[in-house]
Design a protein around this motif. Structure first.
Motif, PDB file in Angstrom:
ATOM      1  N   SER A 205       0.821  -1.218   0.000  1.00 36.83           N
ATOM      2  CA  SER A 205       0.000   0.000   0.000  1.00 36.83           C
ATOM      3  C   SER A 205       0.850   1.261   0.000  1.00 36.83           C
ATOM      4  CB  SER A 205      -0.945   0.005   1.201  1.00 36.83           C
ATOM      5  OG  SER A 205      -0.231   0.185   2.400  1.00 36.83           O
ATOM      6  N   GLN A 206       2.118   1.172   0.395  1.00 36.91           N
ATOM      7  CA  GLN A 206       2.998   2.341   0.394  1.00 36.91           C
ATOM      8  C   GLN A 206       3.513   2.676  -1.002  1.00 36.91           C
ATOM      9  OE1 GLN A 206       3.556   4.405   3.117  1.00 36.91           O
ATOM     10  NE2 GLN A 206       1.880   3.120   3.802  1.00 36.91           N
ATOM     11  N   GLN A 207       3.394   1.729  -1.939  1.00 36.15           N
ATOM     12  CA  GLN A 207       3.825   2.004  -3.305  1.00 36.15           C
ATOM     13  C   GLN A 207       2.886   3.022  -3.943  1.00 36.15           C
ATOM     14  OE1 GLN A 207       4.122  -1.642  -5.491  1.00 36.15           O
ATOM     15  NE2 GLN A 207       5.479  -2.590  -3.992  1.00 36.15           N
ATOM     16  N   GLN A 208       3.416   3.769  -4.875  1.00 31.97           N
ATOM     17  CA  GLN A 208       2.657   4.844  -5.513  1.00 31.97           C
ATOM     18  C   GLN A 208       1.402   4.326  -6.217  1.00 31.97           C
ATOM     19  OE1 GLN A 208       3.556   8.024  -5.157  1.00 31.97           O
ATOM     20  NE2 GLN A 208       1.742   8.699  -6.243  1.00 31.97           N
ATOM     21  N   GLY A 209       0.245   4.869  -5.861  1.00 32.42           N
ATOM     22  CA  GLY A 209      -0.994   4.564  -6.558  1.00 32.42           C
ATOM     23  C   GLY A 209      -1.741   3.330  -6.073  1.00 32.42           C
TER      24      GLY A 209
ATOM     25  N   ILE B  91     -10.043  -8.502   0.825  1.00 34.70           N
ATOM     26  CA  ILE B  91      -9.352  -7.230   0.603  1.00 34.70           C
ATOM     27  C   ILE B  91      -8.582  -7.327  -0.702  1.00 34.70           C
ATOM     28  CG2 ILE B  91      -7.603  -5.654   1.502  1.00 34.70           C
ATOM     29  CD1 ILE B  91      -8.152  -6.904   4.246  1.00 34.70           C
ATOM     30  N   GLY B  92      -8.628  -6.263  -1.488  1.00 31.91           N
ATOM     31  CA  GLY B  92      -7.878  -6.216  -2.726  1.00 31.91           C
ATOM     32  C   GLY B  92      -6.791  -5.162  -2.671  1.00 31.91           C
ATOM     33  N   VAL B  93      -5.614  -5.500  -3.194  1.00 34.13           N
ATOM     34  CA  VAL B  93      -4.571  -4.502  -3.401  1.00 34.13           C
ATOM     35  C   VAL B  93      -4.874  -3.905  -4.765  1.00 34.13           C
ATOM     36  CG1 VAL B  93      -2.097  -4.103  -3.654  1.00 34.13           C
ATOM     37  CG2 VAL B  93      -2.926  -5.792  -2.018  1.00 34.13           C
ATOM     38  N   CYS B  94      -5.302  -2.646  -4.781  1.00 35.37           N
ATOM     39  CA  CYS B  94      -5.873  -2.051  -5.983  1.00 35.37           C
ATOM     40  C   CYS B  94      -5.079  -0.826  -6.436  1.00 35.37           C
ATOM     41  CB  CYS B  94      -7.307  -1.619  -5.716  1.00 35.37           C
ATOM     42  SG  CYS B  94      -8.365  -2.954  -5.165  1.00 35.37           S
ATOM     43  N   LYS B  95      -5.104  -0.631  -7.750  1.00 34.81           N
ATOM     44  CA  LYS B  95      -4.489   0.551  -8.365  1.00 34.81           C
ATOM     45  C   LYS B  95      -5.619   1.334  -9.025  1.00 34.81           C
ATOM     46  CE  LYS B  95      -0.571   1.797 -11.253  1.00 34.81           C
ATOM     47  NZ  LYS B  95       0.436   2.207 -10.278  1.00 34.81           N
ATOM     48  N   GLY B  96      -5.674   2.627  -8.778  1.00 33.76           N
ATOM     49  CA  GLY B  96      -6.762   3.463  -9.277  1.00 33.76           C
ATOM     50  C   GLY B  96      -6.813   3.535 -10.793  1.00 33.76           C
ATOM     51  N   LYS B  97      -8.039   3.530 -11.333  1.00 33.71           N
ATOM     52  CA  LYS B  97      -8.230   3.672 -12.772  1.00 33.71           C
ATOM     53  C   LYS B  97      -8.333   5.147 -13.127  1.00 33.71           C
ATOM     54  CE  LYS B  97     -10.875  -0.511 -13.891  1.00 33.71           C
ATOM     55  NZ  LYS B  97     -12.161  -1.007 -14.391  1.00 33.71           N
TER      56      LYS B  97
END
Length: 152
Positions: free
Chosen positions: A96-100, A119-125
């Protein structure tokens, strides 16, 4: 084999994020909250997860108060602790500390008699990603409809 009964899905998460990885966590609840969940009275729409002092918490999850509960009911929007192994929490924290990247609850369900949260590790669209997904879904629906008409 434990039976899985889905209580609620977070459809907005799949619309707003790319889901990279999925994890299962237990959730710490009060008795009346479990009764509310059995009635399906939960909303995951604007919820997210955070790691604080080595513990994982879910924020913004709304569990409606149980109608037949006592007068000492819990706050529907309170922060709830999630139950995972320490090494998994540390891994999620580093991701979660990685960018985005964000930790987003995807669904809540009963696994046997236990309440679990996916829980999902998600990246914003971006907006154009959402448009592409909507166009692809629409095209797939048109193809399905055409095939159904042809076969009928």
């Amino acid at each position: 084999m434990d039976s899985i009964k889905v209580i609620s899905n977070n459809k907005k998460a799949y619309h707003d994020y790319f889901v990279e990885e999925k994890y299962e966590a237990g959730i710490e609840l009060a008795g009346t909250e479990v009764k509310s969940l059995r009635a399906g009275r939960v909303n995951l729409k604007d919820s997210w997860c955070s790691v604080q002092k080595g513990e994982l918490f879910v924020n913004g999850m709304h569990i409606s108060p149980y109608e037949h509960g006592n007068i000492w009911g819990k706050d529907p929007m309170r922060v709830r602790r999630l139950l995972m192994h320490k090494r998994e929490i540390n891994k999620l924290f580093s991701l979660s500390q990685q960018q985005g990247y964000s930790l987003i609850p995807l669904s809540i369900y009963f696994k046997g008699s236990l309440v679990k949260l996916q829980i999902g590790v998600c990246k914003g669209k971006k907006l154009y990603d959402k448009r592409d997904a909507a166009a692809e879904k629409s095209a797939k629906r048109d193809i399905e409809r055409a095939l159904k008409e042809k076969n009928a």
